[in-house]
Design an enzyme around this catalytic site. Structure first.
Site, PDB file in Angstrom:
ATOM      1  N   ARG A 139     -12.573  33.399  54.542  1.00 32.51           N
ATOM      2  CA  ARG A 139     -12.501  34.795  55.006  1.00 32.51           C
ATOM      3  C   ARG A 139     -11.284  35.532  54.438  1.00 32.51           C
ATOM      4  O   ARG A 139     -11.346  36.743  54.213  1.00 32.51           O
ATOM      5  CB  ARG A 139     -12.483  34.845  56.531  1.00 32.51           C
ATOM      6  CG  ARG A 139     -13.868  34.661  57.117  1.00 32.51           C
ATOM      7  CD  ARG A 139     -13.861  34.774  58.606  1.00 32.51           C
ATOM      8  NE  ARG A 139     -15.219  34.992  59.113  1.00 32.51           N
ATOM      9  CZ  ARG A 139     -15.541  34.949  60.390  1.00 32.51           C
ATOM     10  NH1 ARG A 139     -14.639  34.695  61.294  1.00 32.51           N
ATOM     11  NH2 ARG A 139     -16.790  35.180  60.763  1.00 32.51           N
ATOM     12  N   LYS A 146     -31.159  27.348  69.311  1.00 26.46           N
ATOM     13  CA  LYS A 146     -31.791  28.154  70.366  1.00 26.46           C
ATOM     14  C   LYS A 146     -32.716  29.257  69.876  1.00 26.46           C
ATOM     15  O   LYS A 146     -32.333  30.045  69.001  1.00 26.46           O
ATOM     16  CB  LYS A 146     -30.695  28.816  71.198  1.00 26.46           C
ATOM     17  CG  LYS A 146     -29.964  27.876  72.105  1.00 26.46           C
ATOM     18  CD  LYS A 146     -29.096  28.727  72.996  1.00 26.46           C
ATOM     19  CE  LYS A 146     -28.215  27.921  73.890  1.00 26.46           C
ATOM     20  NZ  LYS A 146     -27.138  28.778  74.405  1.00 26.46           N
ATOM     21  N   GLY A 205     -22.727  30.909  60.850  1.00 20.69           N
ATOM     22  CA  GLY A 205     -21.635  29.981  60.599  1.00 20.69           C
ATOM     23  C   GLY A 205     -22.092  28.564  60.291  1.00 20.69           C
ATOM     24  O   GLY A 205     -21.556  27.904  59.395  1.00 20.69           O
ATOM     25  N   GLY A 218     -22.092  36.121  64.222  1.00 19.33           N
ATOM     26  CA  GLY A 218     -22.719  37.074  65.138  1.00 19.33           C
ATOM     27  C   GLY A 218     -23.074  38.377  64.445  1.00 19.33           C
ATOM     28  O   GLY A 218     -24.133  38.962  64.683  1.00 19.33           O
TER      29      GLY A 218
HETATM   30  P1  AMP Z   1     -27.230  27.665  66.115  1.00 21.31           P
HETATM   31  O1  AMP Z   1     -25.802  27.886  66.522  1.00 21.31           O
HETATM   32  O2  AMP Z   1     -28.228  28.136  67.122  1.00 21.31           O
HETATM   33  O3  AMP Z   1     -27.513  28.118  64.704  1.00 21.31           O
HETATM   34  O4  AMP Z   1     -27.426  26.103  66.118  1.00 21.31           O
HETATM   35  C1  AMP Z   1     -26.740  25.229  65.275  1.00 21.31           C
HETATM   36  C2  AMP Z   1     -26.779  23.876  65.900  1.00 21.31           C
HETATM   37  O5  AMP Z   1     -28.128  23.488  66.106  1.00 21.31           O
HETATM   38  C3  AMP Z   1     -26.160  22.785  65.058  1.00 21.31           C
HETATM   39  O6  AMP Z   1     -24.986  22.355  65.695  1.00 21.31           O
HETATM   40  C4  AMP Z   1     -27.221  21.687  65.055  1.00 21.31           C
HETATM   41  O7  AMP Z   1     -26.702  20.413  65.320  1.00 21.31           O
HETATM   42  C5  AMP Z   1     -28.148  22.099  66.173  1.00 21.31           C
HETATM   43  N1  AMP Z   1     -29.505  21.590  66.015  1.00 21.31           N
HETATM   44  C6  AMP Z   1     -30.332  21.782  64.982  1.00 21.31           C
HETATM   45  N2  AMP Z   1     -31.494  21.117  65.177  1.00 21.31           N
HETATM   46  C7  AMP Z   1     -31.395  20.488  66.370  1.00 21.31           C
HETATM   47  C8  AMP Z   1     -32.255  19.651  67.120  1.00 21.31           C
HETATM   48  N3  AMP Z   1     -33.449  19.302  66.680  1.00 21.31           N
HETATM   49  N4  AMP Z   1     -31.808  19.208  68.318  1.00 21.31           N
HETATM   50  C9  AMP Z   1     -30.586  19.545  68.765  1.00 21.31           C
HETATM   51  N5  AMP Z   1     -29.725  20.348  68.101  1.00 21.31           N
HETATM   52  C10 AMP Z   1     -30.126  20.813  66.912  1.00 21.31           C
END
Ligand code: AMP
Length: 397
Positions: free
Chosen positions: A37, A200, A353, A376
């Site tokens: 950054r 999520k 990120g 974000g």
């Molecule tokens: P996000 O912040 O929503 O982009 O999520 C990123 C996180 O999702 C990372 O830390 C991954 O380890 C987690 N992740 C990706 N696939 C899975 C999964 N199948 N089960 C649990 N966590 C996951």
């Protein structure tokens, strides 16, 4: 018109400029772990200094609500000085803009750079309190926002100050982010493919809705895929589920179908019985997940399905990993997608990120067209929202 939109439109010489950067970099024991950054802010800073302006830079770091020595911008000043090969006058002021700092700003000479202390040492910053915005903006001729990663926040230093400084503009980093993300959304070279992953569905609802109107192919992997499996009536065992988003997922599947958008979900998955780094794992079809299975990555057949779908794409946005990429055994799905992106003759945009750190971890940083500096902020951009820190400048006249 008093206010112009970019720095190239302004006369900068001898002007006293307040520049908001996003120096919110990852730190460990007061040391910078990743200076991306800071590096990304250099083109704007060099332009302002080469124009012989009087430059005062501000930023936040972390989430303090009051003075915290561990979140001082002093290490940032040192890094910035090394990168620019130039002296940075850092003012160690717990009040950010107390009397000594004001005096220094008053006497700043053309060509000098001052870095203020962490703006979040003042509790007013995140509340966008006008008094602090006025204190910060006092005596400046120009305000430039180049903090893309913070532009989705209506804070004093990203938003409030723009009301009190006559001339305002965006810097080169924000311009670059708008060019890549904005063009992809407004007039992408087609086929346009979005790959969404991560934990999520709830974080990405608005992104999915916005992209459904724009993409040719939507690929969904990662933990969020299991909520979609549930919507299709599959057993998902103990995999990630957002029960209250199953209905949303069902609607997305229907909408994609109606709009003739190809929506791809994993056809096989790496599953474990225990969520730990060295867990035994096997690959299971999406329709055959057992009640005690936890899905942690996309399987090999899915890797091929997804990568084949990318082959002819001309614009690709990746937001979110395909699995728990932090664990080596479950990083293969994310790796295969990123490796494929690195080999394509297409515009490849990485947002978020986690995806950016996966690209970094796998060594493909220089192979992507654009890696967004905003987590974000890039999500909100992909949702189709105007970012307040940009729109206040754009709409000012
Ligand atoms: P996000 O912040 O929503 O982009 O999520 C990123 C996180 O999702 C990372 O830390 C991954 O380890 C987690 N992740 C990706 N696939 C899975 C999964 N199948 N089960 C649990 N966590 C996951």
């Amino acid at each position: 018109m008093l206010n112009k939109f970019t720095i190239d439109d302004l006369n900068l010489t001898d002007k006293k400029i307040l520049l908001r950067c996003d120096f919110n970099v990852p730190m460990k024991y007061n040391k910078i772990i990743d200076n991306k950054r800071i590096k990304e802010a250099i083109p704007t800073i060099e332009k302002l200094i080469n124009s012989n302006s009087k430059l005062v830079i501000c930023s936040h770091l972390g989430k303090p609500n009051a003075y915290d020595i561990n979140l001082s911008l002093k290490p940032i000043a040192e890094e910035l000085s090394n990168l620019l090969n130039k002296k940075i006058i850092f003012i160690d002021d717990s009040n950010v803009i107390g009397p000594i700092t004001r005096e220094k700003i008053k006497n700043i000479k053309s060509g000098e750079i001052i870095l203020l202390e962490n703006t979040r040492f003042r509790s007013e910053e995140t509340k966008n309190i006008d008094e602090f915005s006025k204190e910060l903006s006092n005596n400046f001729d120009i305000y430039i926002n180049d903090a893309f990663g913070s532009s989705h926040r209506k804070h004093c230093s990203t938003y409030g100050v723009a009301k009190f400084i006559k001339e305002t503009a965006i810097g080169y980093l924000i311009q670059k982010e708008i060019n890549f993300l904005g063009k992809a959304l407004e007039s992408p070279s087609r086929p346009f493919v979005a790959i969404l992953g991560g934990a999520k569905v709830s974080d990405k609802i608005n992104v999915i809705e916005n992209l459904l109107d724009k993409v040719d192919i939507l690929i969904i992997g990662g933990g969020m895929a299991y909520t979609f499996f549930k919507a299709k009536g599959y057993n998902i065992g103990k995999s990630l589920l957002e029960e209250d988003k199953v209905e949303f997922a069902r609607n997305v599947l229907e909408k994609a179908d109606k709009k003739n958008i190809k929506l791809l979900l994993p056809i096989d998955n790496v599953v474990v019985k225990e969520f730990k780094e060295d867990a035994n794992f096997k690959t299971t079809k999406s329709s055959e997940i057992q009640s005690d299975d936890i899905g942690v990555d996309i399987g090999e057949k899915t890797q091929k399905l997804f990568c084949d779908a990318l082959k002819d794409a001309k614009t690709i946005i990746l937001n979110g990993p395909m699995g728990v990429f932090e664990f080596e055994n479950f990083s293969r799905g994310t790796f295969s997608i990123i490796k494929t992106l690195s080999e394509l003759d297409a515009i490849t945009i990485i947002g978020g990120g986690d995806s950016a750190s996966a690209v970094n971890q796998f060594g493909f940083v220089n192979k992507m067209t654009h890696i967004s500096t905003g987590g974000g902020a890039s999500l909100e951009f992909l949702e189709g929202k105007e970012l307040p820190g940009i729109s206040i400048i754009k709409n000012k006249f």
